[in-house]
Design an enzyme around this catalytic site. Structure first.
Site, PDB file in Angstrom:
ATOM      1  N   HIS A 233      -8.589   3.695   3.919  1.00 30.92           N
ATOM      2  CA  HIS A 233      -8.795   4.395   5.199  1.00 30.92           C
ATOM      3  C   HIS A 233     -10.270   4.459   5.622  1.00 30.92           C
ATOM      4  O   HIS A 233     -10.563   4.708   6.779  1.00 30.92           O
ATOM      5  CB  HIS A 233      -8.285   5.838   5.092  1.00 30.92           C
ATOM      6  CG  HIS A 233      -6.789   5.949   5.035  1.00 30.92           C
ATOM      7  ND1 HIS A 233      -6.035   5.271   4.112  1.00 30.92           N
ATOM      8  CD2 HIS A 233      -5.922   6.669   5.789  1.00 30.92           C
ATOM      9  CE1 HIS A 233      -4.757   5.574   4.298  1.00 30.92           C
ATOM     10  NE2 HIS A 233      -4.668   6.422   5.310  1.00 30.92           N
TER      11      HIS A 233
ATOM     12  N   CYS B 104     -11.496   3.137  -0.518  1.00 28.40           N
ATOM     13  CA  CYS B 104     -10.187   3.611  -0.066  1.00 28.40           C
ATOM     14  C   CYS B 104      -9.883   2.880   1.241  1.00 28.40           C
ATOM     15  O   CYS B 104     -10.786   2.667   2.063  1.00 28.40           O
ATOM     16  CB  CYS B 104     -10.217   5.113   0.173  1.00 28.40           C
ATOM     17  SG  CYS B 104      -8.717   5.746   0.954  1.00 28.40           S
TER      18      CYS B 104
ATOM     19  N   GLU C 118      -5.825   9.695   9.380  1.00 26.47           N
ATOM     20  CA  GLU C 118      -4.447   9.586   9.877  1.00 26.47           C
ATOM     21  C   GLU C 118      -4.234  10.476  11.097  1.00 26.47           C
ATOM     22  O   GLU C 118      -3.394  10.206  11.949  1.00 26.47           O
ATOM     23  CB  GLU C 118      -3.454   9.889   8.755  1.00 26.47           C
ATOM     24  CG  GLU C 118      -3.504   8.773   7.736  1.00 26.47           C
ATOM     25  CD  GLU C 118      -2.375   8.751   6.730  1.00 26.47           C
ATOM     26  OE1 GLU C 118      -1.485   9.610   6.791  1.00 26.47           O
ATOM     27  OE2 GLU C 118      -2.409   7.859   5.857  1.00 26.47           O
TER      28      GLU C 118
ATOM     29  N   CYS D 164      -4.267  -1.301  -1.890  1.00 27.50           N
ATOM     30  CA  CYS D 164      -4.456   0.145  -2.040  1.00 27.50           C
ATOM     31  C   CYS D 164      -5.367   0.337  -3.248  1.00 27.50           C
ATOM     32  O   CYS D 164      -5.106  -0.229  -4.320  1.00 27.50           O
ATOM     33  CB  CYS D 164      -3.100   0.792  -2.293  1.00 27.50           C
ATOM     34  SG  CYS D 164      -3.177   2.529  -2.747  1.00 27.50           S
TER      35      CYS D 164
ATOM     36  N   ASP E 273       0.868  -1.182   0.000  1.00 24.10           N
ATOM     37  CA  ASP E 273       0.000   0.000   0.000  1.00 24.10           C
ATOM     38  C   ASP E 273       0.903   1.230   0.000  1.00 24.10           C
ATOM     39  O   ASP E 273       2.103   1.137   0.245  1.00 24.10           O
ATOM     40  CB  ASP E 273      -0.882  -0.019   1.261  1.00 24.10           C
ATOM     41  CG  ASP E 273      -1.731   1.238   1.393  1.00 24.10           C
ATOM     42  OD1 ASP E 273      -2.395   1.603   0.416  1.00 24.10           O
ATOM     43  OD2 ASP E 273      -1.710   1.873   2.461  1.00 24.10           O
ATOM     44  N   SER E 274       0.283   2.380  -0.218  1.00 27.53           N
ATOM     45  CA  SER E 274       1.038   3.631  -0.178  1.00 27.53           C
ATOM     46  C   SER E 274       1.536   3.959   1.230  1.00 27.53           C
ATOM     47  O   SER E 274       2.462   4.745   1.381  1.00 27.53           O
ATOM     48  CB  SER E 274       0.133   4.764  -0.657  1.00 27.53           C
ATOM     49  OG  SER E 274      -1.051   4.780   0.121  1.00 27.53           O
TER      50      SER E 274
HETATM   51  N1  DGL Z   1      -4.253   3.660   0.193  1.00 25.06           N
HETATM   52  C1  DGL Z   1      -4.864   4.706  -0.584  1.00 25.06           C
HETATM   53  C2  DGL Z   1      -6.098   4.141  -1.315  1.00 25.06           C
HETATM   54  O1  DGL Z   1      -6.695   3.173  -0.903  1.00 25.06           O
HETATM   55  C3  DGL Z   1      -5.259   5.889   0.272  1.00 25.06           C
HETATM   56  C4  DGL Z   1      -4.104   6.718   0.753  1.00 25.06           C
HETATM   57  C5  DGL Z   1      -3.345   7.371  -0.375  1.00 25.06           C
HETATM   58  O2  DGL Z   1      -3.879   8.298  -1.025  1.00 25.06           O
HETATM   59  O3  DGL Z   1      -2.226   6.969  -0.600  1.00 25.06           O
HETATM   60  O4  DGL Z   1      -6.477   4.678  -2.321  1.00 25.06           O
END
Ligand code: DGL
Length: 274
Positions: A194, A192, A160, A82, A19-20
């Site tokens: 989050h 997403c 976050e 992600c 993931d990012s």
């Molecule tokens: N993990 C990213 C997503 O699910 C969200 C956070 C980001 O923008 O990197 O799109």
């Protein structure tokens, strides 16, 4: 039956998840709960987070580098945990890698189509995910459906920051969600990583009949199926592990990551990326 079980192949190599940053830990958590015998390696690209506002080319480049790292660690399957990276990089990674690659968009879309009765589905996600139209295309590949998308760029920083239950978050949720509610949706995809952490505040602001789809759960189901079909399940005979790697700031990852993961995150290693 006994013979069939004897012949069943096992594979104790790890599953690679990336993931990012922290968000994919919601997916890792779900996988760990459903498949406790599996070894898991997680990579959070904390040097480049957020992906949601980056270009397609940039996200593909980062994803390729991470995947090369995971392959070095002999992963048997890769989960792109992600939404933005799944939207941009899944097709190219599936084409180029020998191991199976699973993104979060297809499982989330399948679950949404399965649940929706009136075929009016809302999707919330990052700017990147919404602009890619990945959910819209995937859902319509399964069944012709009205899909209404809404980018919610403020949700990631709010989560976050730990503001999942504040007044400000409530107002922002109302503002983002209103156009979707006007469309009479009966299903809302949390597109997403989050957003599952905003479930409570979202539920407070939508009609009771709207079903929320958590891609993490749907993805775990898909991972289980693929491991089963390809005889790649672990047997738990080796001491199993959860490993965490990041491209920046392991200390912050341990602290913030705890909000996204069901267990204590103890060992986090930093890996230099380009
Ligand atoms: N993990 C990213 C997503 O699910 C969200 C956070 C980001 O923008 O990197 O799109």
């Amino acid at each position: 039956m006994q013979n069939k079980q004897k012949n069943k192949k096992i594979n104790n190599n790890p599953i690679g998840i990336f993931d990012s940053g922290f968000g994919g830990l919601t997916v890792m958590s779900a996988i760990n709960k459903a498949l406790p015998l599996e070894n898991l390696i997680y990579f959070g690209d904390t040097a480049h987070v957020p992906y949601g506002t980056k270009s397609k080319d940039a996200v593909i480049k980062f994803s390729k580098e991470i995947v090369a790292f995971l392959i070095e660690h002999k992963v048997k399957l890769i989960v792109i945990a992600c939404n933005t990276a799944s939207a941009f990089a899944l097709p190219i990674l599936q084409k180029t890698l020998k191991v199976p690659v699973i993104g979060v968009i297809e499982p989330g879309s399948k679950a949404a189509v399965h649940v929706s009765k009136n075929k009016k589905i809302g999707v919330i996600g990052t700017e990147g995910t919404v602009q890619s139209g990945a959910y819209l295309k995937e859902i319509n590949k399964i069944k012709k459906t009205n899909v209404y998308q809404q980018a919610c760029p403020l949700f990631v920083p709010l989560v976050e920051e730990g503001w999942t239950n504040s007044e400000i978050t409530n107002s922002i949720v109302q503002k983002y969600i209103k156009p979707l509610l006007n469309k009479n949706i009966d299903t809302l995809v949390l597109g997403c990583t989050h957003y599952p952490l905003l479930r409570k505040v979202l539920e407070k602001n939508i009609n009771k009949n709207i079903v929320l789809i958590d891609s993490a759960k749907a993805t775990t189901h898909e991972v289980k199926n693929v491991l089963n079909q390809k005889s790649l399940l672990a047997d738990g005979k080796q001491k199993n592990f959860l490993k965490f790697y990041v491209s920046d700031n392991p200390k912050k990852f341990k602290t913030i990551g705890r909000r996204f993961f069901s267990k204590k995150i103890s060992d986090v290693k930093k890996i230099e990326m380009e």
